[in-house]
Design a protein around this motif. Structure first.
Motif, PDB file in Angstrom:
ATOM      1  N   LYS A 121       0.882  -1.222   0.126  1.00 48.90           N
ATOM      2  CA  LYS A 121      -0.001   0.003   0.133  1.00 48.90           C
ATOM      3  C   LYS A 121       0.786   1.085   0.266  1.00 48.90           C
ATOM      4  O   LYS A 121       0.484   2.125  -0.805  1.00 48.90           O
ATOM      5  N   ALA A 122       1.947   1.314   0.766  1.00 50.82           N
ATOM      6  CA  ALA A 122       2.844   2.238   0.891  1.00 50.82           C
ATOM      7  C   ALA A 122       3.477   2.607  -0.326  1.00 50.82           C
ATOM      8  O   ALA A 122       3.687   3.830  -0.905  1.00 50.82           O
ATOM      9  N   PHE A 123       3.941   1.494  -0.995  1.00 48.63           N
ATOM     10  CA  PHE A 123       4.699   1.540  -2.247  1.00 48.63           C
ATOM     11  C   PHE A 123       3.821   2.111  -3.342  1.00 48.63           C
ATOM     12  O   PHE A 123       4.198   3.002  -4.286  1.00 48.63           O
ATOM     13  N   LEU A 124       2.589   1.600  -3.407  1.00 46.48           N
ATOM     14  CA  LEU A 124       1.581   2.288  -4.395  1.00 46.48           C
ATOM     15  C   LEU A 124       1.260   3.524  -4.211  1.00 46.48           C
ATOM     16  O   LEU A 124       1.158   4.423  -5.174  1.00 46.48           O
ATOM     17  N   GLU A 130      -1.995   7.761 -11.230  1.00 51.38           N
ATOM     18  CA  GLU A 130      -3.499   7.446 -11.384  1.00 51.38           C
ATOM     19  C   GLU A 130      -4.199   8.131 -12.713  1.00 51.38           C
ATOM     20  O   GLU A 130      -5.224   8.124 -13.004  1.00 51.38           O
ATOM     21  N   SER A 131      -3.171   8.866 -13.462  1.00 50.38           N
ATOM     22  CA  SER A 131      -3.832   9.641 -14.542  1.00 50.38           C
ATOM     23  C   SER A 131      -4.072   8.877 -15.624  1.00 50.38           C
ATOM     24  O   SER A 131      -3.104   7.960 -15.985  1.00 50.38           O
ATOM     25  N   ILE A 132      -5.211   9.067 -16.514  1.00 49.95           N
ATOM     26  CA  ILE A 132      -5.457   8.271 -17.503  1.00 49.95           C
ATOM     27  C   ILE A 132      -5.829   9.149 -18.661  1.00 49.95           C
ATOM     28  O   ILE A 132      -6.655   9.932 -18.559  1.00 49.95           O
ATOM     29  N   SER A 133      -5.121   8.928 -19.890  1.00 46.97           N
ATOM     30  CA  SER A 133      -5.738   9.929 -20.845  1.00 46.97           C
ATOM     31  C   SER A 133      -6.837   9.488 -21.647  1.00 46.97           C
ATOM     32  O   SER A 133      -7.314   8.206 -21.521  1.00 46.97           O
ATOM     33  N   ASN A 134      -7.295  10.366 -22.522  1.00 48.71           N
ATOM     34  CA  ASN A 134      -8.607   9.926 -23.230  1.00 48.71           C
ATOM     35  C   ASN A 134      -8.052   9.008 -24.146  1.00 48.71           C
ATOM     36  O   ASN A 134      -8.896   8.313 -24.596  1.00 48.71           O
ATOM     37  N   GLN A 135      -6.829   8.989 -24.877  1.00 42.14           N
ATOM     38  CA  GLN A 135      -6.595   8.063 -25.923  1.00 42.14           C
ATOM     39  C   GLN A 135      -6.664   6.676 -25.195  1.00 42.14           C
ATOM     40  O   GLN A 135      -7.221   5.768 -25.922  1.00 42.14           O
ATOM     41  N   GLU A 136      -6.114   6.610 -23.901  1.00 42.70           N
ATOM     42  CA  GLU A 136      -6.366   5.232 -23.364  1.00 42.70           C
ATOM     43  C   GLU A 136      -7.744   4.876 -23.092  1.00 42.70           C
ATOM     44  O   GLU A 136      -7.837   3.687 -23.440  1.00 42.70           O
ATOM     45  N   ILE A 137      -8.368   5.829 -22.685  1.00 43.87           N
ATOM     46  CA  ILE A 137      -9.864   5.430 -22.400  1.00 43.87           C
ATOM     47  C   ILE A 137     -10.486   4.982 -23.742  1.00 43.87           C
ATOM     48  O   ILE A 137     -11.237   4.129 -23.793  1.00 43.87           O
ATOM     49  N   ILE A 265     -14.066   3.282 -17.095  1.00 43.90           N
ATOM     50  CA  ILE A 265     -13.190   2.650 -17.786  1.00 43.90           C
ATOM     51  C   ILE A 265     -11.913   3.171 -17.135  1.00 43.90           C
ATOM     52  O   ILE A 265     -10.999   2.603 -17.009  1.00 43.90           O
ATOM     53  N   SER A 266     -11.739   4.228 -16.804  1.00 42.38           N
ATOM     54  CA  SER A 266     -10.551   5.247 -16.023  1.00 42.38           C
ATOM     55  C   SER A 266     -10.515   4.269 -14.901  1.00 42.38           C
ATOM     56  O   SER A 266      -9.257   4.046 -14.433  1.00 42.38           O
ATOM     57  N   LYS A 267     -11.377   4.008 -14.049  1.00 43.16           N
ATOM     58  CA  LYS A 267     -11.311   3.149 -12.796  1.00 43.16           C
ATOM     59  C   LYS A 267     -10.590   1.677 -12.971  1.00 43.16           C
ATOM     60  O   LYS A 267      -9.919   1.310 -12.327  1.00 43.16           O
ATOM     61  N   ILE A 268     -10.850   1.313 -14.281  1.00 35.80           N
ATOM     62  CA  ILE A 268     -10.515  -0.183 -14.594  1.00 35.80           C
ATOM     63  C   ILE A 268      -9.121   0.000 -14.985  1.00 35.80           C
ATOM     64  O   ILE A 268      -8.635  -0.783 -14.566  1.00 35.80           O
ATOM     65  N   ASN A 271      -6.843   0.462 -11.768  1.00 37.15           N
ATOM     66  CA  ASN A 271      -6.818  -0.784 -11.272  1.00 37.15           C
ATOM     67  C   ASN A 271      -5.885  -1.935 -12.136  1.00 37.15           C
ATOM     68  O   ASN A 271      -4.872  -2.327 -11.468  1.00 37.15           O
ATOM     69  N   LYS A 272      -5.890  -1.482 -13.349  1.00 34.62           N
ATOM     70  CA  LYS A 272      -4.872  -2.535 -14.128  1.00 34.62           C
ATOM     71  C   LYS A 272      -3.380  -2.116 -13.757  1.00 34.62           C
ATOM     72  O   LYS A 272      -2.564  -2.891 -13.809  1.00 34.62           O
ATOM     73  N   LYS A 273      -3.263  -0.593 -13.953  1.00 37.74           N
ATOM     74  CA  LYS A 273      -2.225  -0.122 -13.439  1.00 37.74           C
ATOM     75  C   LYS A 273      -1.534  -0.649 -12.126  1.00 37.74           C
ATOM     76  O   LYS A 273      -0.442  -0.969 -11.665  1.00 37.74           O
TER      77      LYS A 273
END
Length: 299
Positions: A121-124, A130-137, A265-268, A271-273
């Motif tokens: 948890k501390a490492f994360l 947590e930033s996700i680009s529109n292109q990734e979405i 999708i951003s949350k997914i 989470n994958k990250k």
């Protein structure tokens, strides 16, 4: 939406909670006060079959921000809960035999699991972006559209709730059937000045059930047929008139537009990250230990 946890976090949290509950209920395995503590300064509050609850343990009960009455009630509930737990432990030990070695092994497992969880948890917190680009979405949406099949009707629409006596109702009934974008300024002005409630976010997709909540349409028996056959819907009750202009709709089992599932999708993707980062972290620790001959596996 609430923040979705990774499988790792969920599993570790579950084990940690179980371990914590087991620890606080096992009076025979842990003693929370110092054996050197002066009993006169730390009187017994409750006792069950030789197990004692001391005054010092009540200091662990948080009563911050409570008045005297609420604080006393909280302490009393804690004492009652402690007594019930001790009685259950007594009955359990009378009714069945426990393998203390196995219990101690499980306690160690819980302890180490909790330590690993807190470490990860501390490492994360330090390393997860947590930033996700529109292109990734957009890319994820295109590859996984079938996973976002709708379970309900969603719409882009305008909504106004007007007093039945308003002299602007006739104007609305004239303006709303016109094409999208036409007369928007006039409709906005009526909404701001005269409407009891309104929603005019043309580009926003929302659940149809949300927009018709607390209106006569909420009980309509055929909502699908209603929006299919009407671009403008007017209904009323004893006090108000409700105006709906349906700009676009998607029905159950259809694929929603990316705008509607963007947050999901951003949350997914976050989470994958998270999962990927932890897996890489664990792999690096393992490989470093392997290179330094820090462990052995015997065949």
């Amino acid at each position: 939406m609430k923040k979705r946890r990774s499988t790792i976090e969920w599993s570790l949290t579950k084990l940690s909670v179980l371990g914590f509950l087991f620890i606080i209920s096992s009076c025979d395995l842990f003693e929370f006060r110092s054996t050197e503590e002066d009993d006169d300064d730390n009187p017994i509050v409750a006792e069950v079959n030789g197990s004692e609850l001391r005054q010092s343990e009540l200091k662990l009960v948080s009563t911050i921000g409570m008045n005297s009455s609420d604080s006393t009630a909280m302490i009393n509930r804690y004492v009652q809960s402690w007594v019930r737990k001790q009685l259950m432990i007594r009955e359990a030990t009378k009714s069945m035999a426990f393998d203390e070695a196995e219990i101690n092994r499980k306690l160690l497992d819980y302890k180490y699991t909790l330590m690993v969880y807190e470490f990860e948890k501390a490492f994360l917190e330090e390393n997860l972006d947590e930033s996700i680009s529109n292109q990734e979405i957009e890319a994820y949406y295109k590859q996984n559209q079938e996973n976002f099949s709708l379970k309900e009707i969603i719409v882009r629409c305008n909504f106004l709730k007007m007093d039945k006596s308003s002299n602007q109702n006739r104007n609305l009934e004239r303006l709303l059937p016109r094409p999208e974008g036409s007369q928007s300024d006039a409709i906005n002005e009526i909404a701001l000045k005269y409407a009891n409630n309104y929603f005019l976010e043309d580009s926003t997709w929302i659940r149809f059930e949300d927009i018709i909540l607390n209106t006569p349409l909420a009980d309509h028996p055929n909502k699908v047929g209603l929006i299919k056959s009407n671009s403008v819907i007017n209904v009323e009750d004893d006090r108000y008139k409700y105006y709906f202009r349906i700009l676009e709709y998607k029905l159950q089992d259809q694929i929603p537009p990316v705008e509607f599932v963007k947050e999901e999708i951003s949350k997914i993707l976050v989470n994958k990250k998270r999962v990927g980062l932890i897996e890489q972290f664990q792999k690096e620790i393992y490989n470093r230990a392997l290179e330094n001959n820090e462990f052995k596996i015997y065949e």
